[in-house]
Design a protein around this motif. Sequence first.
Motif, PDB file in Angstrom:
ATOM      1  N   MET A 234       0.464 -17.102 -42.957  1.00 22.04           N
ATOM      2  CA  MET A 234       1.213 -17.161 -44.218  1.00 22.04           C
ATOM      3  C   MET A 234       2.672 -17.500 -43.962  1.00 22.04           C
ATOM      4  O   MET A 234       3.302 -18.201 -44.758  1.00 22.04           O
ATOM      5  CB  MET A 234       1.076 -15.834 -44.959  1.00 22.04           C
ATOM      6  N   ARG A 235       3.205 -17.033 -42.864  1.00 20.61           N
ATOM      7  CA  ARG A 235       4.603 -17.337 -42.522  1.00 20.61           C
ATOM      8  C   ARG A 235       4.812 -18.841 -42.336  1.00 20.61           C
ATOM      9  O   ARG A 235       5.901 -19.355 -42.581  1.00 20.61           O
ATOM     10  CB  ARG A 235       4.934 -16.602 -41.227  1.00 20.61           C
ATOM     11  N   TYR A 236       3.757 -19.558 -41.942  1.00 18.38           N
ATOM     12  CA  TYR A 236       3.836 -20.993 -41.693  1.00 18.38           C
ATOM     13  C   TYR A 236       3.223 -21.827 -42.820  1.00 18.38           C
ATOM     14  O   TYR A 236       2.971 -23.014 -42.634  1.00 18.38           O
ATOM     15  CB  TYR A 236       3.131 -21.330 -40.368  1.00 18.38           C
TER      16      TYR A 236
ATOM     17  N   LEU B  17       0.115 -21.535 -53.462  1.00 16.51           N
ATOM     18  CA  LEU B  17      -0.390 -20.543 -52.520  1.00 16.51           C
ATOM     19  C   LEU B  17       0.427 -20.558 -51.222  1.00 16.51           C
ATOM     20  O   LEU B  17       0.772 -19.496 -50.677  1.00 16.51           O
ATOM     21  CB  LEU B  17      -1.857 -20.825 -52.188  1.00 16.51           C
ATOM     22  N   GLN B  18       0.733 -21.746 -50.737  1.00 18.72           N
ATOM     23  CA  GLN B  18       1.553 -21.846 -49.529  1.00 18.72           C
ATOM     24  C   GLN B  18       2.924 -21.204 -49.744  1.00 18.72           C
ATOM     25  O   GLN B  18       3.403 -20.439 -48.900  1.00 18.72           O
ATOM     26  CB  GLN B  18       1.735 -23.313 -49.133  1.00 18.72           C
ATOM     27  N   GLN B  19       3.527 -21.508 -50.871  1.00 21.74           N
ATOM     28  CA  GLN B  19       4.854 -20.961 -51.167  1.00 21.74           C
ATOM     29  C   GLN B  19       4.810 -19.441 -51.311  1.00 21.74           C
ATOM     30  O   GLN B  19       5.699 -18.733 -50.831  1.00 21.74           O
ATOM     31  CB  GLN B  19       5.414 -21.605 -52.447  1.00 21.74           C
ATOM     32  N   ASN B  20       3.763 -18.956 -51.974  1.00 21.16           N
ATOM     33  CA  ASN B  20       3.634 -17.506 -52.146  1.00 21.16           C
ATOM     34  C   ASN B  20       3.548 -16.813 -50.794  1.00 21.16           C
ATOM     35  O   ASN B  20       4.175 -15.767 -50.568  1.00 21.16           O
ATOM     36  CB  ASN B  20       2.381 -17.177 -52.969  1.00 21.16           C
ATOM     37  N   GLY B  21       2.753 -17.386 -49.893  1.00 21.88           N
ATOM     38  CA  GLY B  21       2.608 -16.781 -48.571  1.00 21.88           C
ATOM     39  C   GLY B  21       3.900 -16.807 -47.787  1.00 21.88           C
ATOM     40  O   GLY B  21       4.257 -15.823 -47.127  1.00 21.88           O
TER      41      GLY B  21
ATOM     42  N   THR C 203      -1.242 -16.819 -58.941  1.00 26.51           N
ATOM     43  CA  THR C 203      -0.753 -15.790 -58.032  1.00 26.51           C
ATOM     44  C   THR C 203      -1.686 -15.671 -56.829  1.00 26.51           C
ATOM     45  O   THR C 203      -2.788 -16.209 -56.810  1.00 26.51           O
ATOM     46  CB  THR C 203      -0.665 -14.437 -58.746  1.00 26.51           C
ATOM     47  N   GLY C 204      -1.240 -14.926 -55.859  1.00 28.53           N
ATOM     48  CA  GLY C 204      -2.050 -14.701 -54.667  1.00 28.53           C
ATOM     49  C   GLY C 204      -1.520 -15.461 -53.474  1.00 28.53           C
ATOM     50  O   GLY C 204      -0.660 -16.344 -53.587  1.00 28.53           O
ATOM     51  N   THR C 205      -2.075 -15.109 -52.301  1.00 24.17           N
ATOM     52  CA  THR C 205      -1.648 -15.756 -51.067  1.00 24.17           C
ATOM     53  C   THR C 205      -2.807 -16.291 -50.242  1.00 24.17           C
ATOM     54  O   THR C 205      -2.586 -16.879 -49.185  1.00 24.17           O
ATOM     55  CB  THR C 205      -0.841 -14.768 -50.190  1.00 24.17           C
ATOM     56  N   GLY C 206      -4.062 -16.069 -50.699  1.00 23.17           N
ATOM     57  CA  GLY C 206      -5.180 -16.566 -49.911  1.00 23.17           C
ATOM     58  C   GLY C 206      -6.502 -16.465 -50.632  1.00 23.17           C
ATOM     59  O   GLY C 206      -6.594 -15.959 -51.759  1.00 23.17           O
ATOM     60  N   PHE C 207      -7.535 -16.979 -49.976  1.00 26.00           N
ATOM     61  CA  PHE C 207      -8.893 -16.978 -50.512  1.00 26.00           C
ATOM     62  C   PHE C 207      -9.649 -15.806 -49.876  1.00 26.00           C
ATOM     63  O   PHE C 207      -9.800 -15.750 -48.649  1.00 26.00           O
ATOM     64  CB  PHE C 207      -9.592 -18.301 -50.205  1.00 26.00           C
TER      65      PHE C 207
ATOM     66  N   GLU D 231      -3.196 -11.276 -50.715  1.00 25.68           N
ATOM     67  CA  GLU D 231      -3.471 -11.084 -52.147  1.00 25.68           C
ATOM     68  C   GLU D 231      -4.438 -12.165 -52.622  1.00 25.68           C
ATOM     69  O   GLU D 231      -4.183 -13.356 -52.429  1.00 25.68           O
ATOM     70  CB  GLU D 231      -2.167 -11.176 -52.951  1.00 25.68           C
ATOM     71  N   PRO D 232      -5.559 -11.779 -53.223  1.00 26.40           N
ATOM     72  CA  PRO D 232      -6.544 -12.781 -53.655  1.00 26.40           C
ATOM     73  C   PRO D 232      -5.949 -13.785 -54.640  1.00 26.40           C
ATOM     74  O   PRO D 232      -5.181 -13.425 -55.537  1.00 26.40           O
ATOM     75  CB  PRO D 232      -7.643 -11.939 -54.318  1.00 26.40           C
ATOM     76  N   PHE D 233      -6.313 -15.039 -54.468  1.00 30.41           N
ATOM     77  CA  PHE D 233      -5.850 -16.129 -55.328  1.00 30.41           C
ATOM     78  C   PHE D 233      -6.406 -15.949 -56.740  1.00 30.41           C
ATOM     79  O   PHE D 233      -7.599 -15.749 -56.939  1.00 30.41           O
ATOM     80  CB  PHE D 233      -6.322 -17.451 -54.734  1.00 30.41           C
TER      81      PHE D 233
END
Length: 492
Positions: free
Chosen positions: A396-398, A458-462, A423-427, A415-417
């Motif tokens: 997520m940092r990258y 999602l990339q930005q959220n992570g 919202t969310g950071t992944g699947f 966090e689920p998409f």
Amino acid sequence: MERQRILMLAPEVAPFKKVGGLADVVAALSKSLAARGHDVRILMPRYAEMEHFDGAQALERPLIVRLGGHEAYGRIWQHTLPGSELPCYFIEHNQYFGGPAVYVGPSGNEDDNGQRFAFLSRAAIDFCEQMDWIPDVVHCHDWPCALTPVYMNTTEAERPMGRAASVFTIHNLQHHGWFHRSLLQFSGLPNSVFRSDGLESMGELNMLKGGLYHATKITTVSPTYAREVQTPDGGCGLNALLRFRSSDLIGVLNGVDLDEWNPTTDPHLPAHFSASDMAGKAAVKAALQVAYGLEVNPDKPLFTVVSRLVGQKGLDLLAACCDRLMADMQIQIAVLGTGEPDLEHSFDQLTQRHPGRFGSYIGFNNQLAHLTIAGADCFIMPSRFEPCGLGQLYAMRYGTVPVVRATGGLIDTVEPFDEEQGTGTGFVFNQATADALYYAIGWACATYYDRPDAFRQLQQNGMAGDYSWDASAAKYESIYDWAVSARQAAFV
């Protein structure tokens, strides 16, 4: 909070010696605590092959380790943790640590491991007394250090080290350290600790069990894992013990060493990037495709794995559905890791069956690990259980979107998409099956192709997440204070 004297005792510490995430955690947490003003010192074995060891100096006085009926002699080396002034000490003993391996043998339960890590646990006590430095807290990491709290409660109870508090961190409950009861005589521990509420388990000596009974406080590396280990499914046979100690059991999420894992400065990458300027990520992706022999194509989603190739990590699920993924989706996959021979063979075969689309590197290479995480579009972690996991945090940092199973630290950090809310950071998927993983990757693939704006969000959220050790180090400060207070109360 008052300044604490903290001994970090571990079998591996990055960057000197690393087998898994434990080594990263010990180094990063120690640096964070030292930066907060604590007197932190790291103690670990000196192995035959270590990184960044040049410049270490041997102390003149040998270390005398008092074991059962005999004394063993070792040499202490002193160095500093790279990037800090934090002191690190290394115990040299050719019989126990003269080879390159941290855990000798395929299971870790081989007899010589019992003697090696009983020696390490006892050496921590004698090291502190010989250095005339008695810590407030001894922080022990995983089963190789589990006998130290037992010594502190028994043979050392009337000595200075017996008044120190112990904190024991479970990094992976699956590994216990099972040995023949004769190890008790070797260790010098009293026979009284070989009982069901101590070291005895099914007639054998269980190091981990003893440490869990005797530690002042216990931590796991995520809140969800702290709950899971108290259940029959997640407790690896120690769930009843951990429910018994539940009032002293705390889950604290791991953090990330932000200096080591930084897309704007990472020296292992051919280009740098940030959340506000992602242009460099395309160059990193291209270099990653070249490294694995994949077609250099910026438009195909690239999924990667950096992991130990073992059943716990659920990578047999990926191997089982990979041919189907290659047939049904326009994606690329790259796998980096080493582990179980069957899985290594499976990924080798997939590389041969799908040239240009599937690539694997069987082994470990730190530079390639950084490239594999940073250049990917998605990062796969289908773990059956995951105490915390660091890969998803690095990803997520990258701006690499994780595809993870809802377990342990993965569900605590990803966090689920939510497609409607953005919202969310992944699947996130629930079942540990090849079908569930297949559909989760399909969901990620469809989002990448059909809803590129949502994927970029999602990339930005992570990348916007706070993955530093600051919050976790503050929680450990509270745990140390709690442990010290509890220990002091025991001597009133």
